[in-house]
Design a protein around this motif. Structure first.
Motif, PDB file in Angstrom:
ATOM      1  N   ARG A 149      -4.323   1.988  13.424  1.00 10.78           N
ATOM      2  CA  ARG A 149      -5.471   2.814  13.828  1.00 10.78           C
ATOM      3  C   ARG A 149      -6.534   2.836  12.730  1.00 10.78           C
ATOM      4  N   LEU A 150      -6.097   2.917  11.481  1.00  9.64           N
ATOM      5  CA  LEU A 150      -7.074   2.930  10.380  1.00  9.64           C
ATOM      6  C   LEU A 150      -7.754   1.574  10.249  1.00  9.64           C
ATOM      7  N   ARG A 151      -7.002   0.525  10.519  1.00 15.45           N
ATOM      8  CA  ARG A 151      -7.641  -0.808  10.469  1.00 15.45           C
ATOM      9  C   ARG A 151      -8.786  -0.863  11.495  1.00 15.45           C
ATOM     10  N   GLU A 152      -8.520  -0.261  12.685  1.00 14.79           N
ATOM     11  CA  GLU A 152      -9.586  -0.245  13.688  1.00 14.79           C
ATOM     12  C   GLU A 152     -10.797   0.538  13.207  1.00 14.79           C
ATOM     13  N   GLU A 153     -10.549   1.485  12.325  1.00 15.43           N
ATOM     14  CA  GLU A 153     -11.653   2.254  11.727  1.00 15.43           C
ATOM     15  C   GLU A 153     -12.133   1.594  10.434  1.00 15.43           C
ATOM     16  N   HIS A 154     -11.664   0.380  10.203  1.00 13.32           N
ATOM     17  CA  HIS A 154     -12.071  -0.412   9.034  1.00 13.32           C
ATOM     18  C   HIS A 154     -11.630   0.208   7.706  1.00 13.32           C
ATOM     19  N   ILE A 155     -10.415   0.722   7.737  1.00  8.53           N
ATOM     20  CA  ILE A 155      -9.813   1.237   6.495  1.00  8.53           C
ATOM     21  C   ILE A 155      -8.451   0.552   6.348  1.00  8.53           C
ATOM     22  N   LEU A 156      -8.224  -0.069   5.195  1.00  6.65           N
ATOM     23  CA  LEU A 156      -6.971  -0.807   5.006  1.00  6.65           C
ATOM     24  C   LEU A 156      -5.998   0.003   4.147  1.00  6.65           C
ATOM     25  N   ILE A 157      -4.875   0.415   4.776  1.00 14.98           N
ATOM     26  CA  ILE A 157      -3.798   1.054   4.022  1.00 14.98           C
ATOM     27  C   ILE A 157      -2.566   0.178   4.199  1.00 14.98           C
ATOM     28  N   SER A 158      -1.469   0.477   3.497  1.00 16.45           N
ATOM     29  CA  SER A 158      -0.251  -0.277   3.793  1.00 16.45           C
ATOM     30  C   SER A 158       0.895   0.689   4.031  1.00 16.45           C
ATOM     31  N   VAL A 159       1.934   0.168   4.654  1.00 23.50           N
ATOM     32  CA  VAL A 159       3.118   0.971   4.964  1.00 23.50           C
ATOM     33  C   VAL A 159       4.321   0.229   4.411  1.00 23.50           C
ATOM     34  N   ASP A 160       5.179   0.946   3.682  1.00 19.02           N
ATOM     35  CA  ASP A 160       6.295   0.273   3.005  1.00 19.02           C
ATOM     36  C   ASP A 160       7.441   1.269   2.851  1.00 19.02           C
ATOM     37  N   GLY A 161       8.395   0.912   1.984  1.00 19.04           N
ATOM     38  CA  GLY A 161       9.547   1.780   1.747  1.00 19.04           C
ATOM     39  C   GLY A 161      10.734   1.308   2.563  1.00 19.04           C
ATOM     40  N   PRO A 162      11.943   1.752   2.189  1.00 16.84           N
ATOM     41  CA  PRO A 162      13.162   1.305   2.863  1.00 16.84           C
ATOM     42  C   PRO A 162      13.127   1.530   4.371  1.00 16.84           C
ATOM     43  N   HIS A 163      12.390   2.558   4.824  1.00 14.09           N
ATOM     44  CA  HIS A 163      12.349   2.853   6.267  1.00 14.09           C
ATOM     45  C   HIS A 163      10.988   2.533   6.876  1.00 14.09           C
ATOM     46  N   ASN A 164      10.164   1.839   6.109  1.00 18.76           N
ATOM     47  CA  ASN A 164       8.820   1.483   6.588  1.00 18.76           C
ATOM     48  C   ASN A 164       8.037   2.676   7.112  1.00 18.76           C
ATOM     49  N   ASN A 165       8.127   3.774   6.417  1.00 19.00           N
ATOM     50  CA  ASN A 165       7.424   4.988   6.882  1.00 19.00           C
ATOM     51  C   ASN A 165       6.548   5.605   5.795  1.00 19.00           C
ATOM     52  N   ILE A 166       6.372   4.903   4.686  1.00 17.37           N
ATOM     53  CA  ILE A 166       5.557   5.470   3.611  1.00 17.37           C
ATOM     54  C   ILE A 166       4.161   4.845   3.654  1.00 17.37           C
TER      55      ILE A 166
END
Ligand SMILES: Cc1ncc(COP(=O)(O)O)c(C=O)c1O
Length: 477
Positions: free
Chosen positions: A393-410
């Motif tokens: 959703r943020l990418r659609e708003e032209h903001i790049l974040i990442s998601v990581d961590g053992p459960h892919n929820n950070i």
């Protein structure tokens, strides 16, 4: 250079680039053609706010860094078997930011090369082979590092755990083995550190030998932006030293002032590693990295009689770039800036957490922040789906974040250090909207059907492309 349409780039990439080299947003990848400060621009010149690129440390294409590279490139580039001022001045500067005993530098080309050399130095100096690394840690892509990177070797298709590799629990006080619901912070630090001692004792009883090294990031990135308890590293280092091992601090992600208060994140813990490795931010995008160690360890390496030669390590261009990066950090007070903006970011995340129960934890230091997304605050069950939704959703708003961590929820935020408070406001208000939308859609689904929505099924109506900034706007960043 020939310019390709995006579809042509995709077709050529599919044809010629190894499929293991994965793209961000695989279904609709971004084609980025230029970048400036904390913004990246696609082929249509639409701007994306970069919240994840800790490599472009002092801002993408910083003019002083670019100038240093161009000037040196047009005069000389060669290997470090010739005397040159750039390499010695760079080493002197780096040593001045370290504890006194850490003053010998080996220049290399990447974080992986730095960690590989660190392991080699540790093996030669101690005569031991057993390495202790952390659960979910990543230290690089070379074979020697995949072997010690639980994040990679433990994947279903990974190479598995080698005999000389030992994994200690991730010192995560929020969702790790020992949690803040049951223990005080320093108790957790001791419990996690005791695991390292138990591993050292077991190696001694199994092999009769000491250990080679303990390696960890000072703040743990791939493990989910984890901030170990304050007493953790001090206790670990004392156990490791007692077992004959040396301590390696991997500062490839978190070094060069990202944490604001310190040049190096290990300094937060008031410990003195035997080896420090650094890379990514050091070249602001140019491949340059470094291993810093003690005279004794460097001497052990020298006594083998085997010369260390690295064709590109420490070349005049790379060192000109690294010197320029360090100068910019100092001249533009970027550490102080990271401290102020980082605090504002953390405060803003805490305020957001008051509105959204899906935020279980907010943690970080300087411009290294993690938001732990949960299904339920009590149980702390990770919500991977919502984290992924926010990412897209943020990418659609032209903001790049990442998601990581053992459960892919950070949700990870580690932007170029020129990130501003206005940028923080933009990220937080967009996350606010994304969480509200998701909740709204979930409620609609739970009323109309027993089926839970998938992130990709939720329609996004509010797509507002960000326009490229004018030169005046860029200058004011
Ligand atoms: C903590 C850490 N160490 C080492 C590396 C390896 O660095 P490079 O990709 O420059 O080889 C990485 C890369 O992501 C990293 O995150």
């Amino acid at each position: 250079m020939q310019k390709l349409q995006k579809e042509e780039t995709i077709a050529l990439r599919n044809k010629h680039i190894g499929k293991s080299c994965q793209l961000f947003f695989r279904k609709d990848p971004l084609k980025i053609v230029r970048a400036k400060g904390q913004y990246m621009y696609d082929e249509k010149d639409d701007a994306f706010l970069d919240c994840i690129n800790n490599v472009a440390h002092v801002g993408h294409c910083h003019p002083k860094v670019v100038q240093a590279a161009c000037e040196q490139m047009s005069v000389l580039n060669t290997n470090n078997r010739f005397l040159h001022d750039n390499i010695v001045l760079c080493a002197k500067k780096i040593a001045s930011t370290m504890p006194d005993k850490l003053k010998i530098c080996f220049f290399v080309n990447s974080g992986s090369e730095a960690n590989d050399l660190a392991l080699r130095l540790a093996q030669i100096h101690t005569g031991n082979r057993d390495i202790i690394a952390l659960e979910h840690a990543y230290h690089g892509h070379l074979t020697s590092l995949i072997d010690i990177s639980h994040y990679k070797f433990n994947l279903p298709g990974g190479v598995g755990q080698k005999d000389h590799v030992h994994v200690a629990s991730l010192p995560d006080v929020y969702r790790g083995k020992y949690r803040d619901t049951e223990y005080k912070k320093d108790e957790m630090g001791t419990l996690y550190a005791n695991e390292v001692k138990e591993i050292c004792d077991k190696i001694k009883s199994d092999t009769g030998k000491g250990i080679c090294a303990f390696i960890a990031e000072s703040l743990i990135s791939c493990g989910g932006q984890v901030i170990p308890p304050q007493n953790y590293f001090k206790e670990v280092y004392s156990h490791v030293k007692a077992a004959g091992g040396i301590c390696i601090a991997d500062e490839v992600q978190v070094g060069f002032g990202r944490v604001g208060k310190y040049w190096w994140a290990f300094q937060k813990y008031d410990v003195e590693p035997d080896i420090v490795t650094m890379g990514k931010p050091m070249g602001n995008g140019h491949p340059v990295a470094c291993v810093v160690t003690t005279q004794e360890i460097a001497d052990s390496f020298m006594k083998t009689g085997v010369e260390y030669f690295n064709t590109y390590g420490g070349n005049p261009v790379s060192c000109a770039v690294a010197n320029a990066v360090i100068n910019v950090i100092e001249q533009e007070n970027l550490r102080e800036h990271a401290l102020v903006v980082g605090e504002y970011l953390l405060d803003s995340c805490h305020i957001l957490a008051k509105k959204h129960k899906c935020i279980g934890d907010v943690r970080g230091m300087g411009l290294f922040v993690g938001i732990d997304i949960v299904q339920d605050r009590e149980t702390r069950v990770p919500d991977k789906e919502l984290a992924q939704y926010a990412h897209h959703r943020l990418r659609e708003e032209h903001i790049l974040i990442s998601v990581d961590g053992p459960h892919n929820n950070i949700i990870k935020i580690k932007p170029p250090m020129v990130f501003t408070k206005e940028n923080v406001d933009e990220v937080i208000s967009t996350l606010d909207r994304a969480f509200k939308e998701y909740r709204h859609n979930n409620e609609m689904y739970s009323v109309n059907s027993s089926k839970q929505p998938k992130a990709t099924e939720v329609s996004v109506k509010d797509h507002r492309p960000r326009k490229a900034l004018s030169e005046t706007q860029i200058k004011s960043i």
